[in-house]
Design a protein around this motif. Structure first.
Motif, PDB file in Angstrom:
ATOM      1  N   LEU A 116       0.751  -1.208  -0.069  1.00 24.23           N
ATOM      2  CA  LEU A 116      -0.123   0.035  -0.081  1.00 24.23           C
ATOM      3  C   LEU A 116       1.018   1.409   0.094  1.00 24.23           C
ATOM      4  N   HIS A 117       1.931   1.033   0.561  1.00 25.70           N
ATOM      5  CA  HIS A 117       2.943   2.188   0.584  1.00 25.70           C
ATOM      6  C   HIS A 117       3.251   2.877  -0.606  1.00 25.70           C
ATOM      7  N   SER A 118       3.429   2.051  -1.607  1.00 27.91           N
ATOM      8  CA  SER A 118       3.732   2.171  -3.200  1.00 27.91           C
ATOM      9  C   SER A 118       2.812   3.224  -3.651  1.00 27.91           C
ATOM     10  N   PHE A 119       1.666   3.256  -3.513  1.00 29.10           N
ATOM     11  CA  PHE A 119       0.599   4.245  -4.000  1.00 29.10           C
ATOM     12  C   PHE A 119       1.208   5.631  -3.834  1.00 29.10           C
ATOM     13  N   ASN A 120       1.466   5.685  -2.525  1.00 25.77           N
ATOM     14  CA  ASN A 120       1.890   7.440  -2.286  1.00 25.77           C
ATOM     15  C   ASN A 120       3.244   7.630  -2.663  1.00 25.77           C
ATOM     16  N   ASP A 121       4.182   6.621  -2.890  1.00 25.81           N
ATOM     17  CA  ASP A 121       5.408   6.707  -3.561  1.00 25.81           C
ATOM     18  C   ASP A 121       5.280   7.196  -4.913  1.00 25.81           C
ATOM     19  N   ASN A 122       4.291   6.516  -5.678  1.00 29.27           N
ATOM     20  CA  ASN A 122       4.019   6.736  -7.154  1.00 29.27           C
ATOM     21  C   ASN A 122       3.118   7.910  -7.531  1.00 29.27           C
ATOM     22  N   TYR A 123       2.210   8.119  -6.423  1.00 31.35           N
ATOM     23  CA  TYR A 123       1.282   9.075  -6.813  1.00 31.35           C
ATOM     24  C   TYR A 123       0.817  10.180  -5.593  1.00 31.35           C
ATOM     25  N   PRO A 124       1.968  10.944  -5.091  1.00 27.53           N
ATOM     26  CA  PRO A 124       2.098  11.483  -3.791  1.00 27.53           C
ATOM     27  C   PRO A 124       0.761  12.551  -3.739  1.00 27.53           C
ATOM     28  N   ASP A 125       0.287  12.886  -4.915  1.00 26.02           N
ATOM     29  CA  ASP A 125      -0.933  14.089  -4.969  1.00 26.02           C
ATOM     30  C   ASP A 125      -2.256  13.398  -5.056  1.00 26.02           C
ATOM     31  N   TYR A 170      -1.647  -6.367   3.947  1.00 27.32           N
ATOM     32  CA  TYR A 170      -1.271  -4.961   3.633  1.00 27.32           C
ATOM     33  C   TYR A 170      -0.288  -4.421   3.827  1.00 27.32           C
ATOM     34  N   ARG A 171       0.685  -4.171   3.281  1.00 22.85           N
ATOM     35  CA  ARG A 171       2.032  -3.529   3.723  1.00 22.85           C
ATOM     36  C   ARG A 171       2.140  -2.392   3.985  1.00 22.85           C
ATOM     37  N   LEU A 172       2.819  -1.638   4.669  1.00 21.50           N
ATOM     38  CA  LEU A 172       3.025  -0.346   4.985  1.00 21.50           C
ATOM     39  C   LEU A 172       4.550  -0.443   5.301  1.00 21.50           C
ATOM     40  N   TRP A 173       5.345  -0.130   4.309  1.00 23.23           N
ATOM     41  CA  TRP A 173       6.942  -0.279   4.482  1.00 23.23           C
ATOM     42  C   TRP A 173       7.791   0.896   4.214  1.00 23.23           C
ATOM     43  N   ASN A 174       6.951   2.170   4.376  1.00 24.99           N
ATOM     44  CA  ASN A 174       7.876   3.435   4.068  1.00 24.99           C
ATOM     45  C   ASN A 174       7.840   4.074   5.551  1.00 24.99           C
ATOM     46  N   GLU A 180      10.822   5.522  10.794  1.00 26.62           N
ATOM     47  CA  GLU A 180      11.321   5.412  11.836  1.00 26.62           C
ATOM     48  C   GLU A 180      10.662   4.142  12.701  1.00 26.62           C
ATOM     49  N   PRO A 181      10.966   3.376  13.463  1.00 23.56           N
ATOM     50  CA  PRO A 181      10.402   2.291  14.335  1.00 23.56           C
ATOM     51  C   PRO A 181       8.837   2.562  14.550  1.00 23.56           C
ATOM     52  N   ARG A 182       8.909   4.016  15.040  1.00 25.06           N
ATOM     53  CA  ARG A 182       7.433   4.246  15.388  1.00 25.06           C
ATOM     54  C   ARG A 182       6.985   5.332  14.690  1.00 25.06           C
ATOM     55  N   GLY A 183       7.122   5.242  13.350  1.00 25.90           N
ATOM     56  CA  GLY A 183       6.883   5.879  12.476  1.00 25.90           C
ATOM     57  C   GLY A 183       5.334   6.486  12.141  1.00 25.90           C
ATOM     58  N   LEU A 184       5.151   8.069  12.162  1.00 27.67           N
ATOM     59  CA  LEU A 184       3.672   8.577  12.149  1.00 27.67           C
ATOM     60  C   LEU A 184       3.525   9.094  10.920  1.00 27.67           C
ATOM     61  N   ASP A 185       4.150   8.771   9.720  1.00 26.37           N
ATOM     62  CA  ASP A 185       3.978   9.191   8.320  1.00 26.37           C
ATOM     63  C   ASP A 185       2.504   9.679   8.270  1.00 26.37           C
ATOM     64  N   GLU A 186       2.309  11.029   7.715  1.00 25.27           N
ATOM     65  CA  GLU A 186       0.980  11.472   7.545  1.00 25.27           C
ATOM     66  C   GLU A 186       0.218  10.740   6.437  1.00 25.27           C
ATOM     67  N   LYS A 187       0.966  10.074   5.587  1.00 26.60           N
ATOM     68  CA  LYS A 187       0.344   9.579   4.525  1.00 26.60           C
ATOM     69  C   LYS A 187       0.265   8.122   4.718  1.00 26.60           C
ATOM     70  N   ASN A 188       1.057   7.457   5.676  1.00 27.94           N
ATOM     71  CA  ASN A 188       0.658   6.009   6.198  1.00 27.94           C
ATOM     72  C   ASN A 188      -0.447   6.027   7.246  1.00 27.94           C
ATOM     73  N   THR A 189      -0.594   7.397   8.037  1.00 29.46           N
ATOM     74  CA  THR A 189      -1.840   7.403   9.030  1.00 29.46           C
ATOM     75  C   THR A 189      -3.118   7.453   8.272  1.00 29.46           C
ATOM     76  N   SER A 190      -3.070   8.213   7.219  1.00 35.23           N
ATOM     77  CA  SER A 190      -4.416   8.531   6.210  1.00 35.23           C
ATOM     78  C   SER A 190      -4.857   6.976   5.701  1.00 35.23           C
ATOM     79  N   ILE A 191      -3.897   6.245   5.272  1.00 31.86           N
ATOM     80  CA  ILE A 191      -4.347   4.910   4.726  1.00 31.86           C
ATOM     81  C   ILE A 191      -4.748   3.785   5.840  1.00 31.86           C
TER      82      ILE A 191
END
Length: 258
Positions: A77-86, A114-118, A121-132
């Motif tokens: 799933l992380h690949s979507f934001n990598d390929n289509y950030p907007d 469902y993978r979130l590999w981006n 950090e170990p406790r990463g709270l990336d905004e795009k991840n949290t949206s998914i």
């Protein structure tokens, strides 16, 4: 990879392995003859571990991805934001959820991740991840611990055989990167090896540019390639915790095995 070369490979590896993965950097849904490749795996009773970003998951692909020879499907799933950030991921996730529901009914034995590999950090709270994550929570009616430490817990069960799989981001090794170290070990040539689209055999799933070519299946059989002096030296090096290949000395994924 041509269908003919693929069958030649599967015929040789079927006695050697429990399963094959139909990717080495590339997405198998791109292949124009994917259904034929899956049928070849079934012909030789070789189970499939399928990894895709799911962007090309269309209705005409669903039956192929429900084939009983497929043991597990991982959606990156992380690949979507990598390929289509907007772009909004709603329609993309709807396709993934729809496939999952069909699989629950028709392939209850199928494992789905469902993978979130981006995570940065170990406790990463990336905004795009949290949206998914929030969309997954809403769809399946659950609450996911967003502060999970992926070093100690990588998978969370969502429903049936559906899991959420976390991991931190890594840098793909390349020969033009600086040397990280000369000591370490790896699972390459122990648990797996890779074959690129042109038939080149490489020692691991990260060698996407053939930095360590061991041979080519168009010229030699796979058993002979895996028994070549370079392959033997590489395996012995890993056993002795010595990184003898330049690419391995530049691979930060190896640090995960320390």
């Amino acid at each position: 990879m041509t269908v003919e070369l693929f069958e030649k490979i599967i015929q040789q590896v079927s006695p050697l392995t429990d399963q094959v993965c139909l990717h080495l950097m590339g997405d198998p849904l791109v292949h124009p003859h994917l259904s034929q490749l899956i049928e070849i795996c079934a012909k030789y009773e070789t189970r499939v571990f399928f990894v895709t970003n799911g962007v090309l998951l269309r209705d005409d692909k669903i039956a192929t991805l429900l084939h009983p020879i497929i043991r597990q499907i991982n959606f990156s799933l992380h690949s979507f934001n990598d390929n289509y950030p907007d772009r909004d991921p709603s329609q993309y996730l709807e396709k993934i959820f729809n496939y999952t529901e069909i699989a629950f009914e028709k392939r209850p034995d199928l494992y789905i991740n469902y993978r979130l590999w981006n995570l940065d950090e170990p406790r990463g709270l990336d905004e795009k991840n949290t949206s998914i994550l929030s969309r997954i929570e809403k769809y399946y009616g659950l609450t996911i611990d967003k502060h999970i430490d992926v070093k100690s817990e990588k998978s969370i069960k969502i429903k049936n055989r559906l899991y959420l799989h976390y991991d931190t981001e890594f840098t793909w090794p390349a020969l033009d990167l600086p040397i990280i170290g000369t000591r370490g070990t790896c699972l390459g040539l122990k648990s797996h090896f890779g074959i690129l689209a042109d038939g080149t055999v490489v020692p691991c799933c990260l060698d996407k540019e053939s930095g360590i070519p061991l041979g080519n299946v168009n010229d030699h059989d796979i058993i002979s390639i895996l028994a070549s002096p370079r392959a033997i030296a590489l395996r012995k090096g890993f056993q002795d915790r010595v990184l003898i290949e330049d690419l391995c000395q530049r691979c930060n994924y190896i640090e995960r095995f320390d």
